[in-house]
Each structure stands twice: as C-alpha cells, then as structure tokens.
Design a protein around this motif. Structure first.
Motif, mmCIF file in Angstrom:
data_model
loop_
_atom_site.group_PDB
_atom_site.id
_atom_site.type_symbol
_atom_site.label_atom_id
_atom_site.label_comp_id
_atom_site.label_asym_id
_atom_site.label_seq_id
_atom_site.Cartn_x
_atom_site.Cartn_y
_atom_site.Cartn_z
ATOM 1 N N ALA A 94 48.424 79.805 39.070
ATOM 2 C CA ALA A 94 49.339 80.143 37.770
ATOM 3 C C ALA A 94 50.689 80.244 38.145
ATOM 4 O O ALA A 94 51.571 80.169 37.148
ATOM 5 C CB ALA A 94 48.764 81.155 37.066
ATOM 6 N N PHE A 95 50.956 80.441 39.521
ATOM 7 C CA PHE A 95 52.295 80.654 39.749
ATOM 8 C C PHE A 95 53.310 79.313 39.836
ATOM 9 O O PHE A 95 52.770 78.506 40.683
ATOM 10 C CB PHE A 95 52.460 81.699 40.754
ATOM 11 N N PRO A 96 54.501 79.300 39.250
ATOM 12 C CA PRO A 96 55.009 78.041 39.474
ATOM 13 C C PRO A 96 55.709 78.159 40.995
ATOM 14 O O PRO A 96 56.082 79.046 41.473
ATOM 15 C CB PRO A 96 56.381 78.345 38.419
ATOM 16 N N ASP A 97 55.721 76.796 41.406
ATOM 17 C CA ASP A 97 55.988 76.842 42.890
ATOM 18 C C ASP A 97 57.415 75.463 42.663
ATOM 19 O O ASP A 97 56.919 74.377 42.843
ATOM 20 C CB ASP A 97 54.965 76.415 43.674
ATOM 21 N N LEU A 98 58.452 75.780 42.907
ATOM 22 C CA LEU A 98 59.577 74.534 42.965
ATOM 23 C C LEU A 98 59.324 73.597 44.048
ATOM 24 O O LEU A 98 59.812 72.622 44.042
ATOM 25 C CB LEU A 98 60.831 75.251 43.001
ATOM 26 N N THR A 99 58.526 74.029 45.257
ATOM 27 C CA THR A 99 58.426 73.130 46.209
ATOM 28 C C THR A 99 57.438 71.838 45.771
ATOM 29 O O THR A 99 57.260 71.011 46.420
ATOM 30 C CB THR A 99 57.853 73.817 47.449
ATOM 31 N N LYS A 100 56.617 72.344 44.623
ATOM 32 C CA LYS A 100 55.744 71.347 43.958
ATOM 33 C C LYS A 100 56.007 71.160 42.705
ATOM 34 O O LYS A 100 55.194 71.800 41.860
ATOM 35 C CB LYS A 100 54.330 71.754 44.208
ATOM 36 N N LYS A 107 55.798 69.232 40.100
ATOM 37 C CA LYS A 107 54.973 68.569 39.451
ATOM 38 C C LYS A 107 53.583 69.093 38.911
ATOM 39 O O LYS A 107 52.892 68.795 38.207
ATOM 40 C CB LYS A 107 54.667 66.936 40.255
ATOM 41 N N LYS A 108 53.361 70.145 39.819
ATOM 42 C CA LYS A 108 52.179 70.979 39.982
ATOM 43 C C LYS A 108 51.911 71.503 38.553
ATOM 44 O O LYS A 108 52.977 72.108 37.818
ATOM 45 C CB LYS A 108 52.047 71.865 40.707
ATOM 46 N N LYS A 109 50.895 71.111 37.803
ATOM 47 C CA LYS A 109 50.689 71.813 36.217
ATOM 48 C C LYS A 109 49.911 73.080 36.497
ATOM 49 O O LYS A 109 49.255 73.184 37.289
ATOM 50 C CB LYS A 109 49.564 70.811 35.631
ATOM 51 N N ILE A 144 49.652 84.904 32.277
ATOM 52 C CA ILE A 144 49.676 84.576 30.795
ATOM 53 C C ILE A 144 51.009 83.573 30.888
ATOM 54 O O ILE A 144 50.931 82.914 29.778
ATOM 55 C CB ILE A 144 50.018 85.995 29.937
ATOM 56 N N ARG A 145 51.979 83.807 31.604
ATOM 57 C CA ARG A 145 53.154 82.896 31.388
ATOM 58 C C ARG A 145 52.643 81.298 31.314
ATOM 59 O O ARG A 145 52.896 80.634 30.593
ATOM 60 C CB ARG A 145 54.147 83.040 32.752
ATOM 61 N N ALA A 146 51.992 81.072 32.403
ATOM 62 C CA ALA A 146 51.485 79.907 32.422
ATOM 63 C C ALA A 146 51.015 79.231 30.961
ATOM 64 O O ALA A 146 51.111 78.277 30.745
ATOM 65 C CB ALA A 146 50.277 79.644 33.564
ATOM 66 N N PHE A 178 57.909 72.211 36.012
ATOM 67 C CA PHE A 178 57.111 70.969 35.547
ATOM 68 C C PHE A 178 57.022 70.434 34.385
ATOM 69 O O PHE A 178 56.642 69.366 33.848
ATOM 70 C CB PHE A 178 55.607 71.261 36.062
ATOM 71 N N PHE A 179 57.680 71.175 33.413
ATOM 72 C CA PHE A 179 57.571 71.008 31.854
ATOM 73 C C PHE A 179 58.706 70.615 31.289
ATOM 74 O O PHE A 179 58.594 69.810 30.154
ATOM 75 C CB PHE A 179 56.870 72.459 31.020
#
Ligand SMILES: Nc1ncnc2c1ncn2[C@@H]1O[C@H](COP(=O)(O)OP(=O)(O)OP(=O)(O)O)[C@@H](O)[C@H]1O
Ligand code: SF4
Ligand code: SF4
Ligand SMILES: [Mg+2]
Lengths: 641, 328
Positions: A574-580, A582-584, B195-197, B226-227
C-alpha cells in the motif's frame, strides 16, 4: 433497500443529540447542582399560591410588625406586618420573570449583532463592534438608574431597560465564536458548492454557536436578576409588585436594621444569592460539556493504574528499556467488556538504538507508549506484563519513584502536542516551565541559559525564544517540543508521530535532527509513525502492530525484504515507492477491528488475503523465526515450517 | 476536443499584509500566488507539489472562485471565469462542475450534521431535493466513494467514522453533483497509509469511470507517483518545473525538484541514499528574494542567481523548468 433513505429521513437525531448531551452533563457535579437549585426556585415561583401561607402582599395584622421567625411566620414578618415567607415566594415570581425576559431581549440583540458582525465582517462589523465597545465602557447601572428614573418605573420598563443594556458581552462572545466557526473548512466547503449565506448561517454557523449562546444566556439571566434587585433596592422598582430587591429596599428604608429584624433582609438576599449561584454553577457545568478544552499537554497528570496479577517474575535482559508481554485494557463504566487495546506486546531498546513503531491509527501505538511511562488516562490499565528500565520494573514502582524516571529517564513528545502549546505564552517560557515542573530544584538563575542551550540543541535560534507559538511554523513547534522533552537529559525519548502533519522537507529535517541527537547524546528513540518510508530511512528495529497485538517485530532489513506476516506485506504494497512509480498501490480492504469487538481468532483475519480456516478459530501465538529476534504472529509460519 | 478544458494564465493573488509602519506609503503584500500558468485536459490528472506556504491552497481557492485573483486569467471550457461572482458561477453551473475536496476530513465535515445531511446538502443548495432520482444519486455517489452499503452510514455522525471514511464522505458530497473537475487539496495527508491507497485509487477510478479531471495538491510527490499524468512543482507562488510525471521523477531538472524527490522516503532500507535536505523553510512570501526566488536555499546557486529571475524553459514539449543552470 431503497426504502432506507426515506425512513432515515424522518428519523429525528435531535433526541439522540439531547441524550448524548445529558449523559455528559450528568457527570458535571456543579452543573447538576446548579440545575437542581434553579429547578427548586422555579418550582417555588410557579407554585407560589400553593406554598404561600398568606396571600400576595396580604397584611396579616398591623400589630405584627417585625415579628421574628416562628411556626406561624416561618421567615418572620416585615414592616407592614406581612409574612416574609409569602412575600419571598411571590417575590421569586417577579425576580425570575424580570431575569428571564430581560435576558431574552439581551440574548436576541447580542446574538444577532454578534452573528452579523462575525459573519459579514467589514463595515457591519466595524460599526457594531464600535457601538458595542462604547456600550461596554458606559457603566450599566448608573445608566439604568437614569433611564428608569426618567421613565415610569413599571415592570415592563425595567425589563426593557435591563434587556436593552445587557447584550454587549453576548455580542462579543457570539462574534468570536462565529468567526471561529466561519473559518472552519466545512463552511468553505459549503461555499464551494454554492451555498447561500442564509443556508450557511442556518445549517453551519448557528448549530455551532448555539451551545455558547446557551451558556451565555444562563449568565445573562443572573446578571439581569442582579440588576433588577439593584434598581429596586435603589427605590426604582415597580411599586405595584414586590421583587426580592424591593423587599430589601423596604426593609432597609423602614428600619429593619435598627429594629434588629435581620430576617426581613436575609431571606430576600438569600433568594438572590441562591438564584445567581445556581445559574453560575449551571453555566459552569454547561460550559464544561459544550466547550471541552483539549488538555493533552506535556503536563498531563499521571495516574497510578497498574493492576498486576501475582505471577512469576520474568528475568529482564540487559537492554536499556524493555517491555515484556504488556497488555493494556480500557475499562468503561457502562459494564461493557473492556477494550483490549494492547495485548502481549514485547520489545527491547538498547542505548543509541532507534525503534520504529508502525501501525494504523487506533492500533494501540500511543497507548503502549503512555503505558511505558504510566501516563495512561484513568480508564486505561496495565493488566499484565512488565516494563524494565535499567533492569528496574517500572510497573512495580510507586508514583513518587515513577516521577523520578519520567522526563529524566524516559521522556515523551506527545502526539499532536505541536498544536497544544499554550498560545499566550512564549515558547521560551513554556520550555522553562517544563524544566521547573520536572526539576523543581533547578537553580532559577540557570534557567534562561538552559533554555537557550536546549533551543540550540534542536536548531532554534536564541532570538526566537521570546516568540509565541503562532509565530512558529509547524516544524519549529515540533523542534520546541523536542527541546522540552530533552529538558531533563533523558536516555530514552518517545516521539509519538512527530512528523505526521509536516511537509516532506520538514519531515526530513526533523528526522535529521533526531538522528543527530541520537549520535550526539547517545539517546535511544522510539519513533511512532504510520509512515513505513520514514521507518525504513532511519530505524534499526521495527515493531509492526495490528489491532493491539504484535504483527511482526524484527530488524529493519527483515521487515522490508523478508517479512513473514501478511499484514506487513500488505502494508508495504500500500505504500508508494518512487523507485517504482508505475506500481499500482493496493489498499487493504476493510478497517482495523474495533478493540471492544474483536474478531475471534486472528485479529487480521477479516482483512487478510492469506486467511484460512484456522485463523478464524484460533488466535496465532508469537513465533520466533531464526535467532535474530524476528517475531511474527501468524499461523502460516507454523504451517510452512 | 480543441477547446482547452482548463487554462490558467499569469495568475496572481496578493494578500494585503498591513503596512509595516503607520507612515509607510505602500502596504506590504503577501505574494501567495505570483504568476502561475498551466493547462489541463479533460479527465487529466495533474499533481501540484510544493512545501507548505508555497501557494498551492490559494491557487485552489482561486480556481474555485473562493478568492479573487489580483491578475491573470482562468478559462474553463473556453469561457473566461476569472472574475465571475457567486451568482454568475452558479448560473454557469460552475458550482456543480468544479468540486473541491479539502485537506482535513476532520475539519471539513460539520460535526452536528449526519452523513445523510452532508451528502444531500449540495442537492439542497442546488434546488435538486425534489428530483425523482435524488435518493439514487445519493446512493450512487456514496457507493462510488466506497461507502457501501450506503444506508449503514446515513444516520451516523462524522465522529463515528474513521478518517478514511470521513474523506469518502467528503468525496461523496462532491460526486453527488456529478462534477467534471475535482480539486483535491491534500486529500490523503491526514490518513493512514492503508487507507491512503484506497482514496487515491478511488480518485483514479473516478477519473476513468466518470471522466473527471483532478488537480491533486500535495506536498508529497510519493503519494501521487503512479496516478498523476503530469506534475507541477511550486515554489513561493510560482511553478518552477512542470512535466509528465515519469519524466520529472526520472529526470528532474530544477534543483528544488531534485531536493524534493530526494527526501521522499523510500520504503527499503537497502536503498538508503544521500538526501538533499534544504535548510530553513519556505521564506515569507512578503519579501520574495531577488533574482531566482529559490536562490537563498538553493544548494547549487551561482552568483547570477541573485540577480536574474530565470524564465521557464522548454526542455522538450512535455517538460519545462525555470533555472539559470539550464540556460545554455
Ligand atoms: N487570507 C490570507 N491572508 C493573508 N495571507 C494569506 C492568506 N491565505 C494564505 N496566505 C499566505 O499565502 C501563502 C500561501 O498560502 P497557502 O495556504 O496557499 O500555502 P499552501 O502551500 O497551501 O500551504 P499548506 O500546505 O500548509 O496548506 C502563505 O504564506 C500564507 O500565509
Ligand atoms: S493468522 Fe491467518 S488471518 Fe492472521 S495473518 Fe496469518 S494467515 Fe492472516
Ligand atoms: S536559478 Fe540558480 S538559484 Fe535558482 S534554482 Fe537555478 S541554480 Fe538554483
Ligand atoms: Mg495547503
């Protein structure tokens, strides 16, 4: 299910609201006492003809002047041979009528003025507030005396004069509350959807101004009663009625003092005091309920809450700070099962180490941290487990001994404290206050230098010590709080979500600061956050909590590259990773469990993608993985081994 | 569609900050937004990134017509909407087409209203309470916002919901009017990661399902990676770099963007890296520094940076940045 919308629409939330209000109000002793006092006197006024042994202004016998209290005349008789008790009872009617009606006028005028000034601002506000200021400067009573003296002293006139002069404080209070509500985001949101002013006032401003207005009304009523008494006492009352003020006036004017007839003075005076006191108490009670202040500051009182069961004493390790199988419950008075906020959580912290405590909101992070210091709110109890600091069991210490450990051994930066700094005192003063509070014997002359030193330590220039919190940015306020936590040279600092509300750049600055302090002072730090990225950037060990239990506990590399618990894995996804980029991102469906209604078996089962039958039936125990101190609580671990 | 969906040109907003002293001639100005240009296509998502105080929220309020611009223009679907008043905005249906989702779901819901009152309020305001499909709309908006089943929530009060659920209520209240553009001001910064996601995915989904364009305001580039299709980086009231998301992330050109990207935490301890931590905070927008407004904090500033204000340079057709080091 289309029917629900209609049925719901007719439901009346007002009753529910009132019940909730009453339940809180009940708890305020002063409020309830005030309400009872007031109810009694109102009942007396209403049932005056039944209660009074004699008629209104009925002269019993001319010869019975100033008779002391007796079975015949409970409160004695007055100068005209009238029964003081009967007059007292009827006088309540007059005094209360004047109070309520005059207050009604004041509240309507003050409320309208305050609302208009606060909401519309600009020229209206200027005009109204100037006018209010002028009215506020003119002393009320002399003005009332002049006006009443010039007009016919009838009850109606008196009500109007008191009402028309008594609105100023209401206007001010309502204006400032309106301003406060107006600046809140939901009002902006209403404007954004195109709501009209009328709509905003009636739907958003009024419901939130109303509570203040109610408190204010209570105070205005008592003021009006006092004013009426004063006017009557000065002989400006309506001669055809008899209020308590007039009873005093007559008694005074007609020699009650010299006749030694104290009863003619004391009883009406008592009536006035009774009502004013009742109203003041009621006002205080209402204020407490309607205006709860946030008292979550570093000076929060501590409470002895330990409730240890007798059991074998575990052996502590060599660690600086160690929590062993801690369980904490929140009890309630309503007889429901206690909320199991933390259960069986253990960790160790060594000198200079940084432990990350991660988990969603409500998973028990703050509870666990407060328990270490025994600063839980009164409903919270440590029901099991131990906390060792330098090998001493903190759960067994007396409150006095515990106080020596707090701040000088283990210190805490409370969550949200950044926004709870006292707005009217300088930051320097508040740091000094923290020093004095925790080291009462600190030499006073050394304090300014110490404050400067602490500020320097956290990167705040000395010339900013005399600034007020509102002149500080969020990042600076957080630094100031860290300075306060450092005041007594602790070895452990608990930082509860210190970066959550801050920008990434400021976050990075605060993290850099904590890292620096750790290196410079050898501090051990527990860093509480819900941000996995921050944890990865700087922690040595990580404790992942879910719904009050340990999901996983390991060193940082294991958590990110070899996690065994499905919750940790999902959280990483669930955690955004700027190294990826494109990862949803995948979110974890559902919500964390309610701690007073936990699911059977594994607490994560309702949301777990890997759930199987056993999870619903049996709570997983803590499994040791390898011998590096890696712990996870999941049935899968047993299965794969 | 040849007509541009949203076009912002030279937009400025100065707030009067009072006179420095009684005798001073000119009042001082807070340069909250100081010359912003960008365009947005239908159902496009742009991330507006910058530190607190850089003017992001003021920009959003200008676009919503909740503040009046000092200069510049805003065109929406080809129509100049810069100076429309409340009534005109309503009559051109802008109050329906453009919706805003605010930062703090704890603050942006009135605590005395039920969820139903909150979600139906926009319909009440727009006189749509008696349309036959009212209940259906409310239900659909709530379910599209992930409040399923809707009737579980209707009678509750905000304090009975979690942060994520509250933000969904705010989004549902925006969706009920079927908008074409959503301005989301830090919609997830107050929420838990899990929940953010969900909220971000929800917005991404809405953009596909309902063709809604989104301006996503945030201080955390990481959360929109990504969005968003494009990203605009703001510093002290100006856009200093704008380009397609991937390009800016992989190849940032402005030193400020580089620093911002470097401090975004990477959730992997094996990738701990050198971070460019800028010292101090965004300077007070009353006294904009001379030359390049970033120069007092810029780690690679050269002498001329204090003198000349760098223009926006096109690096290629989808990437622009304003830095003197790029002028060659
Ligand atoms: N009504 C106002 N009057 C005066 N100054 C204002 C006003 N609104 C905003 N400002 C100032 O304009 C600047 C930009 O503010 P803005 O709120 O747009 O920043 P932001 O990037 O959204 O910050 P945050 O992320 O903290 O919300 C700030 O310095 C702020 O103090
Ligand atoms: S015990 Fe079962 S439900 Fe719990 S985390 Fe493991 S697999 Fe999931
Ligand atoms: S113009 Fe100069 S100061 Fe501005 S960003 Fe470029 S190098 Fe830095
Ligand atoms: Mg903002």
């Amino acid at each position: 299910m289309q029917t629900t919308l209609q049925t719901v629409e007719r439901s009346n939330p007002l009753g529910v609201r009132f019940l909730g209000f009453w339940n809180t109000f009940k708890k305020s002793r002063t409020g309830v006492l005030g309400l009872v006092m007031l109810t009694v006197i109102i009942l007396v006024a209403i049932f005056a003809p039944l209660l009074a042994p004699y008629g209104r202004l009925e002269t019993v016998s001319i010869s019975d002047i100033y008779k002391p209290p007796s079975a015949l005349h409970l409160f004695g008789t007055d100068d005209a041979g009238q029964d003081v008790f009967s007059n007292f009872v009827f006088g309540a009617r007059v005094s209360l009528t004047v109070g309520f009606f005059a207050a009604f006028i004041s509240i309507i005028i003050g409320g309208t003025f305050g609302l208009v000034a606060g909401f519309f601002g600009g020229r209206w506000e200027n005009f109204i507030m100037r006018f209010t200021d002028i009215m506020l400067v003119i002393p009320d009573l002399p003005l009332m005396v002049v006006i009443v003296a010039l007009t016919k002293p009838s009850l109606l006139n008196i009500i109007f004069v008191i009402g028309l002069l008594g609105w100023t404080t209401t206007a001010r209070v309502v204006r400032s509350q309106t301003l406060a509500v107006k600046s809140r985001k939901f009002v902006l949101r209403a404007r954004a959807i195109g709501a009209s002013r009328g709509h905003i006032i009636s739907r958003h401003i009024l419901p939130l101004v109303m509570p203040i207005l109610v408190v204010q009304a209570v105070l205005v009523i008592s003021l009006a009663i006092l004013n009426e008494s004063a006017l009557s006492f000065l002989g400006l009352g309506d001669p055809t009625t008899l209020s308590w003020g007039q009873m005093l006036n007559y008694a005074f004017g007609r020699g009650a003092m010299s006749a030694g007839a104290w009863w003619a003075l004391v009883f009406p005076g008592f009536g006035i005091v009774w009502v004013v006191l009742g109203l003041t108490l009621l006002g205080q009670g209402l204020e407490q309920v309607l205006n709860p202040r946030l008292d979550t500051h570093h000076l929060m009182p501590s409470r002895p809450v330990v409730q240890n069961e007798a059991r074998a004493k575990p052996v502590p390790s060599q660690a600086l700070l160690e929590a062993l199988n801690l369980s904490i419950h929140y009890v309630n008075d309503e007889g429901r099962a206690p909320a199991r906020a933390v259960e069986n959580v253990s960790f160790t912290l060594n000198e200079g180490e940084l432990l990350g405590l991660v988990g969603e909101s409500g998973c028990g992070k703050t509870t666990l941290m407060l328990a270490l210091l025994r600063l839980l709110p009164s409903a919270g109890q440590i029901v099991d487990g131990r906390v060792y600091f330098h090998g001493r069991d903190l759960t067994a210490l007396s409150e006095v001994e515990m106080n020596e450990i707090r701040w000088s051994g283990i210190s805490i930066v409370f969550q949200g404290a950044m926004n709870a700094l006292n707005p009217v005192r300088t930051v320097g003063d508040q740091i000094a206050e923290a020093i004095i509070k925790h080291i009462p014997l600190y030499p006073r002359e050394g304090i300014p230098a110490r404050v400067t030193e602490l500020l320097d330590l956290v990167g705040i220039a000395a010339d900013q010590r005399d600034h007020f919190p509102h002149q500080y940015s969020g990042g600076m306020r957080q630094r100031a709080l860290i300075a306060m936590a450092l005041a007594c040279n602790p070895q452990v600092i608990i930082a509860d979500e210190p970066t959550t509300a801050l920008d990434v750049m400021i976050q990075a600055q605060i993290l850099e600061l904590l890292d620096l302090l750790r290196k410079k002072l050898g501090l051990a730090i527990v860093f509480v956050t819900h941000d996995l990225g921050i944890v990865a950037e700087m922690c040595d060990k990580v404790l992942v909590m879910y719904g009050g239990v340990t999901a996983e506990y390991a060193n940082v590399d294991v958590i990110y590259n070899d996690s065994q618990h499905p919750y940790t894995q999902e959280l990483l996804k669930a955690f955004p990773d700027l190294t990826k980029p494109k990862k949803k991102l995948t979110s974890i469906p559902g919500y964390p469990p309610r701690l007073d209604a936990l699911p059977a078996g594994c607490r994560f089962a309702p949301r777990c993608p890997a759930v199987f039958d056993r999870c619903h039936a049996e709570e997983p125990s803590l499994h040791q993985i390898g011998n590096d101190g890696h712990i996870a609580s999941c049935h899968l671990i047993e299965r794969t081994r | 569609m040849s007509k541009k969906f949203l076009e912002v040109r030279g937009l400025k907003k100065y707030f009067e900050a009072g006179r420095p002293s009684f005798f001073a001639k000119d009042p001082r100005n807070v340069h909250a937004v100081d010359g912003v240009d960008f365009t947005l296509r239908r159902s496009e998502v742009i991330a507006l990134v910058g530190e607190s105080g850089c003017g992001k929220s003021t920009l959003a309020l200008l676009l919503m017509g909740l503040e009046n611009p000092t200069a510049g223009s805003i065109k929406f679907e080809g129509m100049d909407i810069t100076h429309l008043n409340d009534g005109e905005r309503k009559s051109h249906d802008l109050r329906r087409k453009i919706q805003m989702v605010f930062q703090d779901p704890y603050e942006s819901l009135n605590p005395t209203q039920t969820i139903e009152e909150i979600v139906t309020e926009p319909l009440l305001v727009h006189g749509m309470m008696n349309t036959p499909d009212r209940d259906e709309r409310v239900q659909k908006a709530m379910e599209d916002a992930g409040l399923k089943p809707a009737d579980v929530y209707l009678r509750r009060y905000p304090h009975e919901l979690s942060g994520g659920q509250r933000q969904r209520v705010v989004i549902a209240a925006a969706l009920v009017l079927e908008p074409e553009l959503i301005l989301a001001d830090e919609p997830v910064s107050m929420l838990d990661v899990s929940i953010r996601a969900e909220v971000i995915n929800l917005l991404a989904e809405l953009r596909i399902k309902r063709q809604i364009a989104v301006i996503f305001i945030t201080h955390d580039l990481g959360s929109v990676g990504f969005f968003a299709d494009r990203v605009a980086v703001m510093y002290l009231g100006r856009i200093v770099e704008i380009g397609s998301m991937l390009e800016v992330l992989e190849n940032p050109k402005h030193p400020y963007t580089k620093a911002l990207i470097s401090v975004i935490p990477v959730p992997n301890p094996r990738l701990r890296h050198e971070r460019i931590i800028l010292q101090g905070e965004t300077p007070n927008p009353i006294n904009i520094p001379s030359g390049c407004r970033f120069h007092p904090r810029c780690p690679v500033a050269i002498a001329s940076c204090a003198l000349s204000d760098p223009p926006m340079l096109s690096l290629n057709k989808s990437h622009q940045a304003a830095c003197l080091l790029l002028v060659k």
